[in-house]
Design a protein around this motif. Structure first.
Motif, PDB file in Angstrom:
ATOM      1  N   GLU A 226      -3.022   7.086   0.217  1.00 28.65           N
ATOM      2  CA  GLU A 226      -3.142   8.385   0.755  1.00 28.65           C
ATOM      3  C   GLU A 226      -3.363   9.294  -0.700  1.00 28.65           C
ATOM      4  O   GLU A 226      -3.984  10.243  -0.862  1.00 28.65           O
ATOM      5  CB  GLU A 226      -1.957   8.934   1.053  1.00 28.65           C
ATOM      6  CG  GLU A 226      -1.846   8.641   2.791  1.00 28.65           C
ATOM      7  CD  GLU A 226      -1.104   7.204   3.034  1.00 28.65           C
ATOM      8  OE1 GLU A 226      -1.279   6.362   2.012  1.00 28.65           O
ATOM      9  OE2 GLU A 226      -0.730   6.992   3.998  1.00 28.65           O
TER      10      GLU A 226
ATOM     11  N   LYS B 159     -11.366   5.344   2.078  1.00 30.90           N
ATOM     12  CA  LYS B 159     -11.842   5.482   3.520  1.00 30.90           C
ATOM     13  C   LYS B 159     -12.895   6.809   3.519  1.00 30.90           C
ATOM     14  O   LYS B 159     -12.877   7.607   2.864  1.00 30.90           O
ATOM     15  CB  LYS B 159     -10.828   5.977   4.379  1.00 30.90           C
ATOM     16  CG  LYS B 159      -9.768   4.880   4.441  1.00 30.90           C
ATOM     17  CD  LYS B 159      -8.274   5.497   5.152  1.00 30.90           C
ATOM     18  CE  LYS B 159      -7.185   4.199   5.091  1.00 30.90           C
ATOM     19  NZ  LYS B 159      -5.895   4.610   5.395  1.00 30.90           N
TER      20      LYS B 159
ATOM     21  N   GLU C 295       0.677  -1.097   0.026  1.00 29.97           N
ATOM     22  CA  GLU C 295       0.157   0.051   0.079  1.00 29.97           C
ATOM     23  C   GLU C 295       0.630   1.314  -0.133  1.00 29.97           C
ATOM     24  O   GLU C 295       1.621   1.279   0.770  1.00 29.97           O
ATOM     25  CB  GLU C 295      -0.872   0.266   1.376  1.00 29.97           C
ATOM     26  CG  GLU C 295      -2.315   0.578   1.167  1.00 29.97           C
ATOM     27  CD  GLU C 295      -2.870   0.301   2.532  1.00 29.97           C
ATOM     28  OE1 GLU C 295      -3.540   1.474   3.054  1.00 29.97           O
ATOM     29  OE2 GLU C 295      -3.065  -0.790   2.983  1.00 29.97           O
TER      30      GLU C 295
HETATM   31 MG   LIG Z   1      -2.716   2.948   4.392  1.00 26.50          MG
END
Ligand SMILES: [Mg+2]
Length: 359
Positions: A238, A261, A212
């Motif tokens: 991100e 998210k 990631e």
């Molecule tokens: Mg992460």
């Protein structure tokens, strides 16, 4: 609309290449509809990712977002769009209100939120457990402990000196040899370092499922270089804070997977848009969370249960929080399996103020 401050201590420090966290500070949001139905959401202070403090979350919710919501009666989607357009940025504050709106909507319908969104809560979700970035021995001990508690998938935080990162990874593999591993560098490597360490991992045959955000979030070109240079699937985290980022990453083939998210993208409406864009590009998604309260985590799990292109789950943050008032709400865990409760909405009731007063 009501807001209440929230503070929870972590059972162990949460450490990534970017930050160290020992408490979760945030805001709980309740929205009451005209018929008395109440929905809940929450947001956490996350300077390192969304730039928000508890004070800024409260100010955004009680200010421009509340003003946009009280402009009239409309379906939930119209309200969600009003929240998204109420101000720039403030993604966590928007997510808290958007979740509370969707929770209230599903409660009115009398069904779980996942069901209202087109999915179901019958199928258990398969998650992981995160191991903080510390020294190799400590990470190995924590990995062994998590494996003993039934976690078959571990998310290993890396992203510092690549030689020590390899030591950390080897120690974790020795301590938990049967676990599938997800690595998260949290932007900690540059392109050459990322390619070097991932190639070394592949040559050593270590059981790594994905890596990631190896490089800086703004460097989509570099992310694409890493993705094309290695065989291991590369996930953007991100780098993807909304549908527009998802479109850039998908169109540029900059990553193999996306991490959604709610607090990054501003809520459920935006999260589903990212999952749709990724699906159109043939890219699968994970749903993750910040280090944030159980309400946020439960809402994210309902989104995962509702969208067929969300195939991976990284929602252990509520397990880190010493949070007796909320411990059995929303879902239950059995090793790496998460089972959502079957009640309406996301399954939280009003909490007494004394339970949630910050210490
Ligand atoms: Mg992460």
């Amino acid at each position: 609309m009501r807001t209440r401050p929230y503070e929870g201590r972590l059972r162990a420090p949460f450490v990534t290449a970017r930050r160290r966290v020992e408490t979760v500070t945030g805001v709980l949001v309740g929205i009451e509809l005209a018929d008395g139905t109440v929905g809940f959401g929450s947001a956490a202070e996350t300077y390192a990712v969304t730039g928000e403090s508890a004070a800024s979350i409260t100010a955004a919710v009680r200010g421009p977002i509340a003003a946009a919501l009280t402009e009239g009666s409309r379906p939930v989607r119209g309200h969600a769009e009003a929240v998204a357009g109420a101000c720039v940025a403030n993604a966590g504050a928007k997510a808290a209100v958007d979740v509370a709106l969707h929770d209230a909507w599903a409660r009115q319908l009398g069904i779980p939120l996942a069901t209202a969104l087109g999915g179901d809560v019958a199928t258990p979700l398969h998650g992981d457990m995160t191991i903080s970035l510390t020294d190799p021995e400590d990470m190995a001990a924590r990995a062994a402990g998590a494996a003993d508690r039934g976690h078959d998938t571990l998310k290993i935080k890396l992203g510092s000196d690549w030689r020590v990162d390899l030591e950390r990874l080897r120690a974790v593999v020795d301590a938990a040899p049967d676990a599938a591993l997800r690595l998260d560098a949290n932007q900690g490597w540059d392109v050459k370092t990322a390619i070097r360490i991932i190639t070394a991992i592949e040559e050593a045959g270590l059981p790594v499922q994905l890596v990631e955000q190896p490089v800086d979030r703004r460097d989509l070109t570099g992310l694409g270089e890493v993705t094309r240079a290695v065989g291991t699937p590369i996930m953007a985290d991100e780098a993807v804070s909304g549908p527009e980022d998802a479109l850039d990453i998908v169109a540029g083939r900059c990553a193999d997977l996306l991490n959604i998210k709610l607090a990054k993208c501003g809520g459920i409406r935006q999260a589903l848009a990212i999952a749709d864009i990724a699906a159109a590009g043939g890219i699968e998604c994970m749903v993750g969370a910040m280090m944030e309260p159980r309400i946020s985590v439960t809402a994210a799990a309902h989104v995962a249960a509702a969208h067929p292109n969300i195939t991976l789950l990284d929602l252990d943050s509520a397990e880190w929080v010493d949070d007796p008032g909320l411990a059995d709400k929303g879902y239950s865990m059995d090793g790496s399996l998460m089972r959502l409760h079957e009640g309406p909405g996301i399954g939280f009731e009003e909490l007494s103020p004394t339970e949630r007063t910050p210490s």
